[in-house]
Write an enzyme that holds these catalytic residues in place. Structure first.
Site, PDB file in Angstrom:
ATOM      1  N   ASN A  41       0.836  -1.209   0.000  1.00 42.45           N
ATOM      2  CA  ASN A  41       0.000   0.000   0.000  1.00 42.45           C
ATOM      3  C   ASN A  41       0.870   1.258   0.000  1.00 42.45           C
ATOM      4  OD1 ASN A  41      -2.540  -1.213   0.012  1.00 42.45           O
ATOM      5  ND2 ASN A  41      -2.438  -1.570   2.215  1.00 42.45           N
ATOM      6  N   THR A 125      -1.382 -10.130   4.648  1.00 45.44           N
ATOM      7  CA  THR A 125      -2.440  -9.230   4.176  1.00 45.44           C
ATOM      8  C   THR A 125      -1.876  -8.155   3.258  1.00 45.44           C
ATOM      9  OG1 THR A 125      -2.238  -7.774   6.102  1.00 45.44           O
ATOM     10  CG2 THR A 125      -3.813  -9.603   6.283  1.00 45.44           C
ATOM     11  N   PHE A 166      -5.189  -6.358  -5.794  1.00 47.16           N
ATOM     12  CA  PHE A 166      -3.959  -5.599  -5.549  1.00 47.16           C
ATOM     13  C   PHE A 166      -2.800  -6.455  -5.004  1.00 47.16           C
ATOM     14  CE2 PHE A 166      -1.260  -2.997  -2.758  1.00 47.16           C
ATOM     15  CZ  PHE A 166      -0.826  -2.022  -3.650  1.00 47.16           C
ATOM     16  N   ASN A 167      -3.013  -7.196  -3.928  1.00 48.11           N
ATOM     17  CA  ASN A 167      -1.881  -7.888  -3.275  1.00 48.11           C
ATOM     18  C   ASN A 167      -1.197  -8.879  -4.218  1.00 48.11           C
ATOM     19  OD1 ASN A 167      -2.309  -6.552  -0.876  1.00 48.11           O
ATOM     20  ND2 ASN A 167      -3.528  -8.197   0.029  1.00 48.11           N
ATOM     21  N   ASP A 240      -8.593  -7.064   4.993  1.00 46.79           N
ATOM     22  CA  ASP A 240      -7.558  -7.769   5.762  1.00 46.79           C
ATOM     23  C   ASP A 240      -8.040  -8.349   7.096  1.00 46.79           C
ATOM     24  OD1 ASP A 240      -5.885  -7.211   3.669  1.00 46.79           O
ATOM     25  OD2 ASP A 240      -4.986  -5.449   4.609  1.00 46.79           O
TER      26      ASP A 240
HETATM   27  C1  BDR Z   1      -5.874  -5.443  -0.484  1.00 49.12           C
HETATM   28  O1  BDR Z   1      -5.091  -4.412  -1.082  1.00 49.12           O
HETATM   29  C2  BDR Z   1      -4.758  -3.430  -0.142  1.00 49.12           C
HETATM   30  O2  BDR Z   1      -5.006  -2.151  -0.643  1.00 49.12           O
HETATM   31  C3  BDR Z   1      -5.566  -3.720   1.098  1.00 49.12           C
HETATM   32  O3  BDR Z   1      -4.812  -3.417   2.260  1.00 49.12           O
HETATM   33  C4  BDR Z   1      -5.869  -5.193   1.008  1.00 49.12           C
HETATM   34  O4  BDR Z   1      -4.842  -5.966   1.594  1.00 49.12           O
HETATM   35  C5  BDR Z   1      -7.237  -5.435  -1.107  1.00 49.12           C
HETATM   36  O5  BDR Z   1      -7.137  -5.684  -2.477  1.00 49.12           O
HETATM   37 CA    CA Z   2      -3.158  -4.983   2.999  1.00 46.78          CA
END
Ligand code: BDR
Ligand code: CA
Length: 313
Positions: A41, A125, A166-167, A240
Site C-alpha cells: 500500500n 495481508t 492488488f496484493n 484484511d
Molecule cells: C488489499 O489491497 C490493499 O489495498 C488492502 O490493504 C488489502 O490488503 C485489497 O485488495
Molecule cells: Ca493490505
C-alpha cells in the site's frame, strides 16, 4: 474451544491492515508472535511506521520486523489513491512508542517458525514477497506452517485491474511461490472481502466511541471515500481483518477446495488468480477458497476487538 493459535501477521498498513492488527491483538484465540511488514500500500518505511503507530495507539507492544522493500521481480506499485501518502491518511496517529527489530522480516519469520513449540499460522495481508522469500531461504519451515490464511486474489472479482486484486498484482511471482508451496492455504479474496463492509452509518457509530474507535472513524471515512470514488463501493471494505477473523473463527467463511493458478505472463491479466471454480482442469485443489461469509459473525468480532482496544488504549 480450540487451542491458541500461534500467528505471524505479515502486512502493509494500510487502513484495513490497521484493523487486522487491532483484531489480531484483541483475540484470545491468537498468540501473536510478531508483525512483519512489506512494501505494498505504501513503501516499507511507511508501512513499518504505520504498524508501530497502530500498536502504539492501542497500547500493545508486539515484535515488529521490517521486510521487503520491493517485489521479487517487478517494480513496486503502491496505492496512495486508496490509502493516502502516509499509507494511513485520515486521522492523527501517535508517534511510535517503540522501534522495529534489528532483524529483517524474513529472518524473523524463519526464526519464529523454527523456534515455535507448535506449528505457526501465517496471515499475509499484503503482497506475498516476505513469505515467498522465507520459503526460498528456509524450505524446512514449510512443514512447520499450519496454514497460510491470506488476503488476496479472487475467483470472480478484481480491484486494481479488470483481472487482478492488488496484493497478488503487486508481486505475482511471490504469490506463485506461495500457491505452489504445498502448504495448506485459505484464500480470502475479494469475493468475500468486498462484502465485509463497515457502512457509513457504522463508521459514524465508531466516531461516537472511545479514542481508538474515533481514530478509526477518521481513517475509515478517508478509506471509504476512496473506495467509493474508485470502485463505487459504498462503505469501507474490511479486506484484511476478514483473514484474521477466519483464523479466530473459521465459521465466518464458507470455503471450497479449489485449484488456483497465478497469472504471471498475461498482458491484460497479470496477477489474476485463475480459480478453477467448476473443476474443469481436474487439477488437485491447492487452496480453500472463500466464497461466502457470515457478515454478522465477522462484525461481532470486529466490534468486540475495537471496544477492547478502547478499554486498553
Ligand atoms: C488489499 O489491497 C490493499 O489495498 C488492502 O490493504 C488489502 O490488503 C485489497 O485488495
Ligand atoms: Ca493490505
Amino acid at each position: 474451544m480450540e487451542a491458541t493459535k500461534k500467528v505471524i501477521l505479515d502486512c502493509d498498513p494500510g487502513h484495513d491492515d490497521a484493523l487486522a492488527i487491532v483484531l489480531a491483538c484483541a483475540a484470545e484465540e491468537i498468540e501473536l508472535l510478531g508483525i512483519t511488514t512489506v512494501a505494498g500500500n505504501q513503501t516499507v518505511d511507511k508501512t513499518t511506521r504505520n504498524a508501530l503507530r497502530v500498536l502504539t495507539l492501542i497500547g500493545m507492544e508486539v515484535p515488529v520486523a521490517r521486510g521487503a522493500e520491493r517485489p521479487l521481480i517487478r517494480e513496486l506499485i503502491t496505492a496512495p489513491e486508496v490509502h493516502g501518502e502516509s499509507g494511513l491518511d485520515g486521522a492523527e496517529l501517535p508517534e511510535p512508542a517503540f522501534g522495529p527489530r534489528e532483524e529483517h522480516a524474513v529472518e524473523f519469520i524463519v526464526r519464529a517458525i523454527r523456534g515455535s513449540s507448535a506449528p505457526v499460522t501465517l496471515i499475509p495481508t499484503g503482497p506475498l514477497t516476505n513469505v515467498a522469500l522465507a520459503l526460498r531461504l528456509a524450505p524446512d519451515i514449510a512443514r512447520r506452517i499450519e496454514r497460510i490464511v491470506l488476503m488476496g486474489g479472487a475467483a470472480r472479482e478484481s480491484n486494481v485491474t479488470p483481472a487482478a486484486e492488488f496484493n497478488i498484482y503487486v508481486d505475482p511471482e511471490a504469490a506463485h511461490i506461495v500457491f505452489t508451496s504445498g502448504i495448506p492455504i485459505t484464500m480470502v479474496g475479494l469475493d468475500v472481502t468486498n462484502r465485509a463492509l463497515f457502512t457509513p452509518e457504522e463508521i459514524a457509530q465508531l466516531a461516537r466511541g472511545g479514542p481508538v474507535r474515533r481514530t478509526f472513524a477518521g481513517l475509515l471515512e478517508f478509506y471509504a471515500a476512496a473506495n467509493e470514488r474508485l470502485l463505487g463501493i459504498r462503505g469501507a471494505p474490511l479486506h484484511d481483518p476478514l483473514a484474521v477473523a477466519a483464523v479466530i473463527d473459521p465459521g465466518v467463511l464458507a470455503t471450497e477446495p479449489l485449484h488456483v493458478e497465478v497469472e504471471l505472463c498475461g498482458v491484460q491479466t497479470r496477477g489474476a488468480t485463475v480459480v478453477d471454480v467448476y473443476r474443469v482442469t481436474r487439477r488437485p485443489p491447492n487452496a480453500e477458497v472463500a466464497l461466502a461469509l457470515d457478515l454478522a459473525r465477522f462484525k461481532e468480532l470486529m466490534w468486540r476487538a475495537l471496544e477492547r482496544a478502547d478499554r486498553r488504549g
